[in-house]
Design a protein around this motif. Structure first.
Motif, short mmCIF file in Angstrom:
data_model
loop_
_atom_site.label_atom_id
_atom_site.label_comp_id
_atom_site.label_asym_id
_atom_site.label_seq_id
_atom_site.Cartn_x
_atom_site.Cartn_y
_atom_site.Cartn_z
N UNK A 74 -2.62 6.93 -15.15
CA UNK A 74 -1.98 6.24 -16.34
C UNK A 74 -0.57 5.22 -15.73
N UNK A 75 -0.28 5.58 -14.53
CA UNK A 75 1.04 4.59 -14.21
C UNK A 75 0.37 3.15 -13.84
N UNK A 76 -0.83 3.01 -13.43
CA UNK A 76 -1.20 1.61 -13.34
C UNK A 76 -2.18 0.89 -14.22
N UNK A 77 -1.93 1.53 -15.76
CA UNK A 77 -2.58 1.01 -16.76
C UNK A 77 -2.61 -0.30 -17.16
N UNK A 78 -1.14 -0.84 -17.36
CA UNK A 78 -0.57 -2.15 -17.79
C UNK A 78 -1.25 -3.09 -16.42
N UNK A 79 -0.91 -2.64 -15.03
CA UNK A 79 -1.41 -3.56 -14.03
C UNK A 79 -2.73 -3.76 -14.11
N UNK A 80 -3.49 -2.71 -14.14
CA UNK A 80 -5.12 -3.07 -14.35
C UNK A 80 -5.45 -3.88 -15.46
N UNK A 81 -5.01 -3.53 -16.49
CA UNK A 81 -5.30 -4.25 -17.86
C UNK A 81 -4.86 -5.78 -17.40
N UNK A 82 -3.82 -6.12 -16.72
CA UNK A 82 -3.41 -7.68 -16.56
C UNK A 82 -4.67 -8.14 -15.33
N UNK A 83 -4.80 -7.23 -14.40
CA UNK A 83 -5.88 -7.76 -13.31
C UNK A 83 -7.27 -8.07 -14.03
#
Length: 142
Positions: A74-83
């Motif tokens: 969950x910590x990387x959710x926004x980063x993954x979405x951006x990538x």
């Protein structure tokens, strides 16, 4: 040996010394070129292009691996979405300038993506740059 390469593929001694700094496996470089060209049609700049293409593929695999390894975090959710929104396989965000005198590999992304790449991928990008050997991926912000 470099004089044989010059006769077969063009370029000069400084060009072959420069490209000799790559850490990519020469067998792989040549095999990839032979899948696209007849041997007689390969020139010095084609070797440069192939090394850049290998670096771009490594870059995309790096992104895909990060996404896969962190998809449930969950910590990387926004980063993954951006990538995921940035298609790193799209040639329109890459610029390759390949010739005897000037070689550039430039990735153009927005500021948020640039910050993500700098924060999370600096070491991996450094490894890709080491593999290129004679150049590095420049990240430009649009």
């Amino acid at each position: 040996m470099e004089y044989l390469l010059i006769e077969l593929f063009g370029g000069g001694t400084a060009d072959w010394e420069m490209i000799g700094e790559t850490q990519y496996v020469w067998h792989d470089i040549v095999q990839n070129l032979l899948m696209r060209f007849d041997f007689k049609d390969i020139g010095f700049c084609d070797f440069l292009v192939e090394i850049f293409e290998m670096a771009k593929k490594d870059f995309c695999r790096m992104i895909d691996k990060f996404i896969d390894e962190n998809k449930n975090n969950e910590e990387y959710k926004d980063i993954i979405n951006k990538l995921k929104k940035t298609d790193f396989t799209d040639d329109s965000i890459w610029y390759e300038n390949v010739n005897y005198l000037d070689n550039d590999l430039i990735l153009t992304v927005d500021e948020e993506t640039s910050n993500i790449l700098e924060q999370y991928f600096e070491d991996e990008i450094d490894k890709i740059n080491d593999n290129i050997g004679f150049n590095y991926i420049q990240i430009n912000v649009e």
